[in-house]
Design a protein around this motif. Structure first.
Motif, short mmCIF file in Angstrom:
data_model
loop_
_atom_site.label_atom_id
_atom_site.label_comp_id
_atom_site.label_asym_id
_atom_site.label_seq_id
_atom_site.Cartn_x
_atom_site.Cartn_y
_atom_site.Cartn_z
N TRP A 74 -25.47 12.91 9.40
CA TRP A 74 -25.95 13.57 10.62
C TRP A 74 -25.43 15.00 10.71
O TRP A 74 -26.15 15.90 11.15
N ASN A 75 -24.17 15.22 10.31
CA ASN A 75 -23.65 16.59 10.30
C ASN A 75 -24.49 17.48 9.41
O ASN A 75 -24.83 18.62 9.76
N ALA A 76 -24.82 16.97 8.21
CA ALA A 76 -25.61 17.76 7.26
C ALA A 76 -27.00 18.06 7.82
O ALA A 76 -27.52 19.18 7.67
N SER A 79 -26.94 20.70 10.55
CA SER A 79 -26.78 22.03 9.95
C SER A 79 -28.10 22.53 9.37
O SER A 79 -28.37 23.74 9.38
N ALA A 80 -28.93 21.62 8.87
CA ALA A 80 -30.19 22.01 8.25
C ALA A 80 -31.31 22.24 9.27
O ALA A 80 -32.31 22.89 8.95
N ALA A 81 -31.16 21.73 10.48
CA ALA A 81 -32.20 21.88 11.50
C ALA A 81 -32.31 23.35 11.92
O ALA A 81 -31.35 24.11 11.84
N SER A 82 -33.50 23.72 12.38
CA SER A 82 -33.72 25.12 12.78
C SER A 82 -34.16 25.25 14.23
O SER A 82 -34.38 26.37 14.70
N THR A 83 -34.27 24.13 14.94
CA THR A 83 -34.70 24.17 16.33
C THR A 83 -33.48 24.22 17.26
O THR A 83 -32.38 23.81 16.88
N ASP A 157 -26.39 24.15 18.79
CA ASP A 157 -25.18 24.96 18.66
C ASP A 157 -23.94 24.17 19.09
O ASP A 157 -22.87 24.30 18.48
N LEU A 158 -24.10 23.35 20.13
CA LEU A 158 -22.99 22.50 20.56
C LEU A 158 -22.61 21.52 19.46
O LEU A 158 -21.42 21.33 19.16
N VAL A 159 -23.61 20.90 18.86
CA VAL A 159 -23.35 19.93 17.78
C VAL A 159 -22.63 20.62 16.63
O VAL A 159 -21.63 20.10 16.10
N LEU A 160 -23.09 21.79 16.24
CA LEU A 160 -22.50 22.48 15.10
C LEU A 160 -21.08 22.95 15.37
O LEU A 160 -20.28 23.08 14.45
N SER A 161 -20.76 23.21 16.62
CA SER A 161 -19.41 23.68 16.95
C SER A 161 -18.42 22.54 17.09
O SER A 161 -17.21 22.78 17.17
N THR A 162 -18.91 21.30 17.11
CA THR A 162 -18.03 20.14 17.31
C THR A 162 -18.11 19.16 16.14
O THR A 162 -17.08 18.70 15.64
N LEU A 163 -19.27 18.84 15.68
CA LEU A 163 -19.54 17.95 14.55
C LEU A 163 -18.86 16.58 14.69
O LEU A 163 -17.90 16.41 15.42
N PHE A 164 -19.41 15.61 13.98
CA PHE A 164 -18.87 14.25 13.99
C PHE A 164 -17.62 14.18 13.11
O PHE A 164 -17.54 14.83 12.06
N VAL A 171 -18.02 4.06 15.12
CA VAL A 171 -18.02 4.58 16.49
C VAL A 171 -17.86 6.10 16.52
O VAL A 171 -17.38 6.67 17.49
N GLY A 172 -18.30 6.78 15.46
CA GLY A 172 -18.20 8.23 15.43
C GLY A 172 -18.99 8.91 16.54
O GLY A 172 -18.61 9.98 17.00
N ASP A 173 -20.09 8.29 16.97
CA ASP A 173 -20.86 8.87 18.08
C ASP A 173 -20.08 8.76 19.39
O ASP A 173 -20.08 9.68 20.21
N TYR A 174 -19.39 7.61 19.59
CA TYR A 174 -18.56 7.46 20.80
C TYR A 174 -17.44 8.50 20.79
O TYR A 174 -17.18 9.17 21.80
N GLU A 175 -16.76 8.65 19.64
CA GLU A 175 -15.67 9.61 19.55
C GLU A 175 -16.18 11.02 19.78
O GLU A 175 -15.55 11.82 20.48
N TRP A 176 -17.35 11.34 19.19
CA TRP A 176 -17.92 12.68 19.37
C TRP A 176 -18.25 12.95 20.83
O TRP A 176 -17.98 14.04 21.35
N MET A 177 -18.82 11.96 21.52
CA MET A 177 -19.16 12.14 22.94
C MET A 177 -17.90 12.28 23.80
O MET A 177 -17.95 12.92 24.85
N SER A 178 -16.78 11.71 23.36
CA SER A 178 -15.52 11.90 24.08
C SER A 178 -15.00 13.32 23.89
O SER A 178 -14.52 13.96 24.83
N ARG A 179 -15.08 13.81 22.66
CA ARG A 179 -14.53 15.12 22.32
C ARG A 179 -15.47 16.25 22.75
O ARG A 179 -15.06 17.17 23.46
N ALA A 180 -16.73 16.17 22.34
CA ALA A 180 -17.70 17.20 22.71
C ALA A 180 -18.04 17.14 24.19
O ALA A 180 -18.48 18.13 24.77
N GLY A 181 -17.83 15.96 24.78
CA GLY A 181 -18.16 15.77 26.19
C GLY A 181 -17.43 16.71 27.13
O GLY A 181 -17.89 16.98 28.23
N ARG A 182 -16.28 17.22 26.69
CA ARG A 182 -15.55 18.19 27.51
C ARG A 182 -16.32 19.50 27.64
O ARG A 182 -16.02 20.31 28.50
#
Length: 222
Positions: A74-76, A79-83, A157-164, A171-182
């Motif tokens: 998902w990280n990769a 990074s490849a998305a352009s929208t 941009d939010l995803v790229l600045s935080t990443l999984f 549970v990487g999505d849960y952890e990401w939502m805890s961290r990026a959620g701030r």
């Protein structure tokens, strides 16, 4: 406007018809793009899949991701998305309310910078279906996940600045939502946007899930 990201582990049991139906559901969304990442050990499938008519659609990109798991994949893809917006889907998850994704501009227009839009999902079970998803609240999420990650729309941009965190398997999505959620400035639409099958990895590896959740909840903010 939005790219759906689907990371797939190579498996001889993968049902290509299911994937094609899933991609077709995504393409019902206006101006949508679909990025399908096949893990590096899936080279055997790549040529076969790329020859299918659906992958010749300019809106669909099939790529090999040099990853060791879902979250690295998902990280990769992010990074490849352009929208400006992305949405993560598991294999076989179906977009059932394209109008929800079509309305992303309207949902975020005239507001402070919205970077996350949550909705509801329906989980299809053998005996009955259940619905999941509520507005995102960081304090609630740290106790128990209530906001649906699948079908949510995130600012790329939010995803790229935080990443999984790729040290997690389940549970990487849960952890990401805890961290990026701030950093979330989130809104919620009560629409049931995506359908997903019950009985996936998150329901079949309970001991591993408990161990990873414990680690994620004990993780200190950085």
């Amino acid at each position: 406007m939005i790219t759906f990201l689907i990371a797939i582990k190579d498996d001889p049991e993968i049902d290509l018809a299911t994937l094609e139906f899933q991609i077709a559901s995504c393409l019902r969304v206006h101006d949508a793009r679909v990025l399908v990442g096949l893990s590096a050990d899936g080279h055997g499938h790549f040529k076969t899949w790329a020859a299918r008519a659906l992958f010749m659609d300019a809106r669909v990109t099939l790529t090999i991701t040099d990853d060791k798991g879902l979250y690295e994949g998902w990280n990769a893809l992010a990074s490849a998305a352009s929208t400006p917006w992305v949405s993560f889907l598991g294999f076989g998850d179906i977009v059932i309310q394209p109008a929800h994704f079509n309305a992303i501009s309207k949902m975020t227009q005239g507001r402070p910078k919205i970077n996350a839009v949550f909705s509801r999902v329906v989980i299809l079970g053998p005996a009955h279906n259940r619905f999941f998803g509520r507005p995102y609240r960081l304090w609630q999420h740290k106790i128990k996940q209530g906001a649906a990650f699948i079908g949510a729309i995130f600012d790329r941009d939010l995803v790229l600045s935080t990443l999984f965190d790729t040290s997690y398997r389940i549970v990487g999505d849960y952890e990401w939502m805890s961290r990026a959620g701030r950093q979330f400035t989130a809104t919620f639409a009560p629409t049931v946007s995506v359908a997903m099958e019950a009985g996936g990895m998150s329901e079949s590896l309970v001991p591993q899930i408990k161990a990873e959740l414990k680690r994620a909840k004990e993780k200190r903010p950085t």
